[in-house]
Write an enzyme that holds these catalytic residues in place. Structure first.
Site, PDB file in Angstrom:
ATOM      1  CG  ASP A   8      -0.324   0.249   2.535  1.00 17.62           C
ATOM      2  OD1 ASP A   8       0.933   0.301   2.604  1.00 17.62           O
ATOM      3  OD2 ASP A   8      -1.059   0.399   3.529  1.00 17.62           O
ATOM      4  CB  CYS A  65       1.077  -2.336   4.679  1.00 15.22           C
ATOM      5  SG  CYS A  65       0.908  -3.334   6.170  1.00 15.22           S
ATOM      6  CB  THR A  67       2.354  -2.442  10.802  1.00 10.76           C
ATOM      7  OG1 THR A  67       1.161  -2.934  10.157  1.00 10.76           O
ATOM      8  CG2 THR A  67       2.049  -1.111  11.488  1.00 10.76           C
ATOM      9  CG  HIS A  98      10.775 -24.403  11.636  1.00 10.34           C
ATOM     10  ND1 HIS A  98      10.760 -24.627  12.996  1.00 10.34           N
ATOM     11  CD2 HIS A  98      12.060 -24.577  11.250  1.00 10.34           C
ATOM     12  CE1 HIS A  98      11.977 -24.932  13.427  1.00 10.34           C
ATOM     13  NE2 HIS A  98      12.796 -24.889  12.373  1.00 10.34           N
ATOM     14  CG  HIS A 133       9.361 -28.230  10.268  1.00 12.24           C
ATOM     15  ND1 HIS A 133       9.097 -27.765  11.536  1.00 12.24           N
ATOM     16  CD2 HIS A 133      10.691 -28.441  10.198  1.00 12.24           C
ATOM     17  CE1 HIS A 133      10.234 -27.682  12.208  1.00 12.24           C
ATOM     18  NE2 HIS A 133      11.223 -28.089  11.418  1.00 12.24           N
TER      19      HIS A 133
HETATM   20  O1  LIG Z   1      -1.743  -2.620   8.751  1.00 15.81           O
HETATM   21  C1  LIG Z   1      -1.935  -1.604   8.076  1.00 15.81           C
HETATM   22  C2  LIG Z   1      -0.849  -0.852   7.467  1.00 15.81           C
HETATM   23  O2  LIG Z   1       0.184  -0.617   8.360  1.00 15.81           O
HETATM   24  C3  LIG Z   1      -1.230   0.425   6.737  1.00 15.81           C
HETATM   25  O3  LIG Z   1      -0.121   0.749   5.939  1.00 15.81           O
HETATM   26  C4  LIG Z   1      -1.580   1.579   7.639  1.00 15.81           C
HETATM   27  O4  LIG Z   1      -2.668   1.273   8.470  1.00 15.81           O
HETATM   28  C5  LIG Z   1      -1.890   2.828   6.815  1.00 15.81           C
HETATM   29  O5  LIG Z   1      -2.113   3.903   7.673  1.00 15.81           O
HETATM   30  P1  LIG Z   1      -2.374   5.365   7.145  1.00 15.81           P
HETATM   31  O6  LIG Z   1      -3.631   5.302   6.312  1.00 15.81           O
HETATM   32  O7  LIG Z   1      -2.544   6.182   8.383  1.00 15.81           O
HETATM   33  O8  LIG Z   1      -1.195   5.771   6.289  1.00 15.81           O
END
Ligand SMILES: O=C[C@H](O)[C@H](O)[C@H](O)COP(=O)(O)O
Length: 149
Positions: A8, A65, A67, A98, A133
């Site tokens: 994203d 993304c 996180t 694993h 595994h």
């Molecule tokens: O898990 C979700 C991701 O980390 C997204 O990248 C995040 O939530 C995007 O946040 P924002 O819209 O505040 O940039």
């Protein structure tokens, strides 16, 4: 090896760094978007990469993304995906050896570029060990068959 990659907006810059890194090593990478840092929704890109990996059009996938969490949760809804969130190389090694993870997820807001590239290198160069595994990974598939209608 062919790798499918997606992100994203929160993972866009790290995704580009990873693409450059892999291409410099002669590895084929296909980018399934997003194409800018403009705000977008990660499930769309998770699904695009997940479908390709499950169809075996690519050996492995990478999803980024902010996180690595949301995009991984979304990818893991696609039957056949074993997406693993990694912020260290030990986990990147273990999730291949694993868990036979087929998608690596990372957070651009969590790991720096140098560590992220090491994690990618570890992930793509480690093979599934099988043995005990394999029995456990098969049990994951059984859960999927039981609960994912
Ligand atoms: O898990 C979700 C991701 O980390 C997204 O990248 C995040 O939530 C995007 O946040 P924002 O819209 O505040 O940039």
């Amino acid at each position: 090896m062919r790798i499918a990659i997606g992100s994203d907006h929160g993972g866009f810059n790290l995704k580009n760094d990873i693409i450059k890194h892999l291409e410099a090593k002669g590895i084929e990478v296909k980018d399934f978007g997003t194409d800018s840092t403009e705000s977008c929704d990660y499930p769309e890109f998770a699904e695009k990469v997940a479908k390709e990996v499950v169809a075996k059009n690519f050996e492995l996938g990478i999803l980024i993304c902010g996180t690595g969490i949301g995009i991984g949760i979304a990818a893991n809804k696609v039957p056949g995906v074993r997406a693993a969130l990694c912020s260290d190389t030990f986990s990147a090694h273990a999730c291949r050896e694993h868990n036979n993870a087929n998608i690596l997820t990372m957070g651009e807001r969590v790991v720096g570029k140098g560590l992220a590239l090491d994690i990618v290198d570890t992930f793509i160069s480690t093979n599934f060990e099988g043995g005990r595994h394999e029995r456990r990974v098969n049990q994951i598939s059984e859960l999927e068959n039981k609960y994912c209608k």
